[in-house]
Structure formats: C-alpha cells, structure tokens
Design an enzyme around this catalytic site. Sequence first.
Site, PDB file in Angstrom:
ATOM      1  N   LYS A   1     -52.452  29.194  -6.580  1.00 47.70           N
ATOM      2  CA  LYS A   1     -52.764  29.077  -5.150  1.00 47.70           C
ATOM      3  C   LYS A   1     -51.542  29.476  -4.320  1.00 47.70           C
ATOM      4  CE  LYS A   1     -56.232  25.541  -6.039  1.00 47.70           C
ATOM      5  NZ  LYS A   1     -56.549  24.118  -6.168  1.00 47.70           N
TER       6      LYS A   1
ATOM      7  N   GLN B   1     -54.205  18.255  -5.202  1.00 46.01           N
ATOM      8  CA  GLN B   1     -54.717  18.760  -6.478  1.00 46.01           C
ATOM      9  C   GLN B   1     -55.279  17.607  -7.319  1.00 46.01           C
ATOM     10  OE1 GLN B   1     -54.857  22.132  -7.362  1.00 46.01           O
ATOM     11  NE2 GLN B   1     -56.148  21.300  -8.977  1.00 46.01           N
TER      12      GLN B   1
ATOM     13  N   ASP C   1     -60.359  22.021   1.477  1.00 47.20           N
ATOM     14  CA  ASP C   1     -61.276  21.927   0.339  1.00 47.20           C
ATOM     15  C   ASP C   1     -62.679  21.519   0.802  1.00 47.20           C
ATOM     16  OD1 ASP C   1     -60.075  22.685  -2.085  1.00 47.20           O
ATOM     17  OD2 ASP C   1     -58.905  20.826  -2.176  1.00 47.20           O
TER      18      ASP C   1
END
Length: 297
Positions: free
Chosen positions: A54, A98, A121
């Site tokens: 990422k 994460q 997200d």
Amino acid sequence: MTVKLLSGTQLAATLREELKAEVSQFIDRHQIKPTLAAVLVGNDPASEVYVRNKHRASQSIGMNSQLHRLDSTASMHELLSLVNRLNADPDVHGILVQLPLPKPLDATSVLDSIHPDKDVDAFHPENVGRILQGRPRFLPCTPHGVQQLLIRNSIPISGQHVVIVGRSDIVGKPLAAMLVQRQCGYGPNAVNATVTVCHTGTRNLSEITRSGDILVAAVGQPRFITAEMVRPGATVIDVGINRVGDSLVGDVDFAAVSPIAGALSPVPGGVGPLTIAMLLRNTLVAAQLQATSRAGE
Ligand code: NAP
C-alpha cells in the site's frame, strides 16, 4: 467455450495511471498532497507485506504515505490515542488500521473510532449505512474492485442475477448492497442487479450458484466453487486468496471452471491488485472532501 480472463493486474495499472493524473491535478489546485496513514500493530508477516504494498502504491501515484507502528503488546488506549491523533491531523486524509489486530485488541472499537471522513476502508457504520442507502462517501475497496472488473470488461450488471457466496462485512454484504442499488455514478449498467447472498446456512447451494449470471466467490476456502456449481457462460469472479503450500489459490477451482465459464478472474492477478487501487481512489476522495469542506465550498 473459450473463457475470457479478467485480469486485475492490467486493470489496476490502468486505474493507477488514471489516479496519478487526478492526484497531480488535485495537488496543482489545492497545494495539498493526499496522505494515507497506515497503522500496523505487531509484526504479522502478511500484514507487513500488505502495508508495504500500500505504501509503495501510494508513492507511485504521487501520494504521501505514513506508517505508524505499535508494538504487539500495545493497549487499546495507546491504539485509540494514535487513531485520535490521526483523526485530528489536518495533513492526514485517509487512515487504515491493518487487520487482523493482535489479541486482545478489539478491531470493531478501533474501526469505529476512525473519523468517517478519513475511513478509506469504508468500514465505519456511518459509511456502511451510506452505502446501503445508495449515497456512499467511499466505496469499500474489494467490492469496488469487483465492480470495476465487471464494468471495465463491459460485463453488464443491470438486470443480471448476481450470486455472492460469502456474507462478510468486508466483501459479501457491502458488494450486495452496492450492486442492488437502482443507480450509481458509473451509469445504469453498473448496478441494478438481482442479488442473492449465500452462506453456511444456505440450502441447495449448487442450485443457487448455477442460477447466477455472475457468480462471486468470497468464501475463504481453496477451490470451493467447482464446475457443477457454475452455469455455462457465466461470469465468475474469484475474491478468495488462500495459501496452499507455497502457492496462492482462489475460492474457485480454476482448472475445472475455466472450460465452463464465459469469463473468469484468476488468482493471483484478479481482484487482489484492484483492492489497493480502490484504496488509493478513496484516499484521493477523502483529500477532496476535506479540501472542499476546509475551503467552505
Ligand atoms: P470470511 O469473513 O471468512 O467470510 C467467509 C464467508 O463464506 C462467510 O459468510 C461464510 O458463511 C461463507 N462460507 C464459508 N464456508 C461456506 C460454505 N461451505 N458454504 C457457504 N458459505 C460458506 O471471509 P472474507 O473476509 O469475506 O474473505 C473471503 C475470501 O476472500 C478469503 O479467501 C480472503 O482471503 C479473500 N479476500 C480477498 C481480498 C482481496 O483483496 N482480493 C480482500 C478480502 C478478502 P457464514 O457467514 O455462514 O460463516
């Protein structure tokens, strides 16, 4: 029947090029560099790889990327304090924590603490609700990747029966909520599907999967979708990523299903690379939202 391979690797490269141009225009206009802050707790090897990918992808399209690490023994208080600091930082536009988090940290409370405007997200209940109501702020990354794979390969969604196997909060449920909408920003063919969501409580699973014009597998079990479960000519999207020995395999038995399907996404190289591209898209959207609200536009 010759199956059409739906390559996510190629599409992700195209999407990144498009984003790079948009990021450059955004920076010229606002003198602000979109910034993604990743929070990594502990040192799970798979999470290390995801976060590194990422980070590289953000930088490759001209965005800033920050990595905030906490020790695996970090307390909820430490983690929530870090998220709150990032929420308040005007130089941070998107925040991702994460997953999975080391035990006993509570992922739900942590995800709920991310400011909805920075929730790239799209896991925050406010953003999930907005998706359900058809007025999303951010589209969830993996479902958005699936939708893009269909749209960019000119596979119509409207009026089609989409069968999704798996009802997780990150794939199955939000994908169903997106595709069932009457309309969306990508035009009338990109949504308006008849959607069926299957799970472990589903009876006659094969019968239902065989009725799908589009079959999406998000099960988490290697080669779960067999030839008998697929209608000839159907589009099959494999979201699964399973480690079997030294290789990664999907939730679809690729060798058995490819002679039957009309179109099929491979693993690796299918939905996987699109998820990161859609995360970067959300970071740009977040930066745009925050720049607009700051300018009082
Ligand atoms: P998950 O949270 O484990 O959910 C799996 C779903 O599959 C559940 O709804 C479960 O039903 C259902 N299921 C499991 N066994 C079944 C069976 N025998 N019959 C019918 N339904 C069954 O998984 P996830 O997070 O959605 O992930 C799914 C897969 O996608 C995994 O391989 C994951 O690694 C992969 N993934 C890939 C990406 C990407 O970027 N490409 C992103 C996210 C996930 P119940 O609800 O009844 O238990």
